[in-house]
Design a protein around this motif. Structure first.
Motif, mmCIF file in Angstrom:
data_model
loop_
_atom_site.group_PDB
_atom_site.id
_atom_site.type_symbol
_atom_site.label_atom_id
_atom_site.label_comp_id
_atom_site.label_asym_id
_atom_site.label_seq_id
_atom_site.Cartn_x
_atom_site.Cartn_y
_atom_site.Cartn_z
ATOM 1 N N UNK A 1 0.927 -1.338 -0.025
ATOM 2 C CA UNK A 1 -0.107 -0.057 -0.060
ATOM 3 C C UNK A 1 1.071 1.193 -0.131
ATOM 4 N N UNK A 2 0.487 2.127 -1.022
ATOM 5 C CA UNK A 2 1.415 3.553 -0.886
ATOM 6 C C UNK A 2 0.290 4.559 -0.835
ATOM 7 N N UNK A 3 0.364 5.604 0.073
ATOM 8 C CA UNK A 3 -0.720 6.687 0.135
ATOM 9 C C UNK A 3 0.017 7.845 0.871
ATOM 10 N N UNK A 4 0.002 8.969 0.747
ATOM 11 C CA UNK A 4 0.708 10.266 1.150
ATOM 12 C C UNK A 4 0.127 10.575 2.509
ATOM 13 N N UNK B 1 -0.124 -7.589 -5.171
ATOM 14 C CA UNK B 1 -0.652 -6.404 -5.734
ATOM 15 C C UNK B 1 -0.485 -5.204 -5.047
ATOM 16 N N UNK B 2 -0.615 -4.029 -5.584
ATOM 17 C CA UNK B 2 -0.171 -2.766 -5.085
ATOM 18 C C UNK B 2 -1.122 -1.864 -5.208
ATOM 19 N N UNK C 1 3.938 -4.368 2.818
ATOM 20 C CA UNK C 1 4.414 -3.161 2.929
ATOM 21 C C UNK C 1 3.454 -2.104 2.985
ATOM 22 N N UNK C 2 3.669 -1.042 3.871
ATOM 23 C CA UNK C 2 2.641 0.106 3.991
ATOM 24 C C UNK C 2 3.407 1.186 4.102
ATOM 25 N N UNK D 1 -3.439 3.706 7.933
ATOM 26 C CA UNK D 1 -3.549 2.879 8.851
ATOM 27 C C UNK D 1 -4.942 2.322 8.946
ATOM 28 N N UNK D 2 -5.904 2.892 8.357
ATOM 29 C CA UNK D 2 -7.233 2.474 8.151
ATOM 30 C C UNK D 2 -7.146 1.303 7.250
ATOM 31 N N UNK D 3 -6.553 1.285 6.192
ATOM 32 C CA UNK D 3 -6.615 0.051 5.239
ATOM 33 C C UNK D 3 -5.833 -1.060 5.842
ATOM 34 N N UNK D 4 -4.691 -0.803 6.607
ATOM 35 C CA UNK D 4 -4.137 -1.879 7.079
ATOM 36 C C UNK D 4 -4.963 -2.593 8.399
#
Length: 213
Positions: free
Chosen positions: A8-11, A52-53, A33-34, A17-20
């Motif tokens: 996961x990549x987000x700025x 998957x990314x 990986x986050x 945190x919510x996705x994890x």
């Protein structure tokens, strides 16, 4: 669905945190990986690629359209799902053209995200239902609906401003201490992102979108 290695990549760390947290209760997913850092992602993908990314589109250092290409250059086997707040058909087409396998809006629920991951890992493409409706509406009416600012890098914004001021490529290169080829590459990317065929159309589209005055 078999166990899937997910990156996961987000700025925004709060989004990560919510996705994890959401995926932690899903045994068939392993978040390997986050990160908010695209360099960390590229380094990771080179050595231990995820299946998957899940990738944010609009980030301050690099936009998802460009990052998509870089990730797949490191490892062509990674399935990328663009994860965005923006339902703009041009952006959808651009990121899919650059190799993404899916596009999901950030208001999607857990079931939708899991379905998207399942479909891209099986070799299919996945588009959010609202995106499908948007593309269908566009094909029927011939009109594109845009609700966001095209994600440009800082350098692209600098070059776009100078293009609008009618500077030549060589003049821009001299002003920004860049090579002529680098400026030409940036200009090409700008025309691709804004869907413009020439300089006049590029400037017109940029003004329309509020990217320049």
């Amino acid at each position: 669905m078999n166990s899937v290695k997910l990156a996961i990549i987000d700025d925004h760390q709060v989004v990560i945190n919510g996705l994890v947290s959401m995926f932690s209760a899903t045994p068939e997913l392993d978040v390997v990986l986050s990160t908010t850092n695209h360099q960390e992602l590229l380094e990771y993908v080179t050595h231990t690629p995820p299946d998957v990314l899940l990738m944010d589109i609009q980030m301050p250092q690099i936009n998802g359209i460009d990052l998509c290409k870089l990730v797949l250059k490191k490892n062509a086997g990674v399935k990328i799902i663009a994860f965005s707040s923006f339902d703009d058909s041009h952006l959808v087409k651009q990121v899919i053209r650059n190799g993404a396998s899916g596009y999901v809006l950030k208001n999607a629920d857990q079931q939708t995200l899991l379905q998207a991951i399942k479909e891209v890992t099986s070799g299919q493409e996945y588009l959010d239902d609202s995106i499908k409706k948007l593309l269908l509406q566009e094909s029927l009416t011939g009109q594109r609906r845009s609700m966001f600012e095209i994600p440009l890098t800082k350098r692209e914004k600098e070059i776009l401003k100078l293009v609008a001021e009618e500077h030549s490529n060589q003049e821009i290169a001299d002003k920004l201490f860049l090579s002529l080829r680098t400026v030409e590459t940036h200009r090409f990317n700008l025309t691709q992102k804004l869907g413009a065929k020439n300089t006049a159309a590029l400037v017109k589209e940029a003004i329309k979108r509020g990217l320049i005055d």
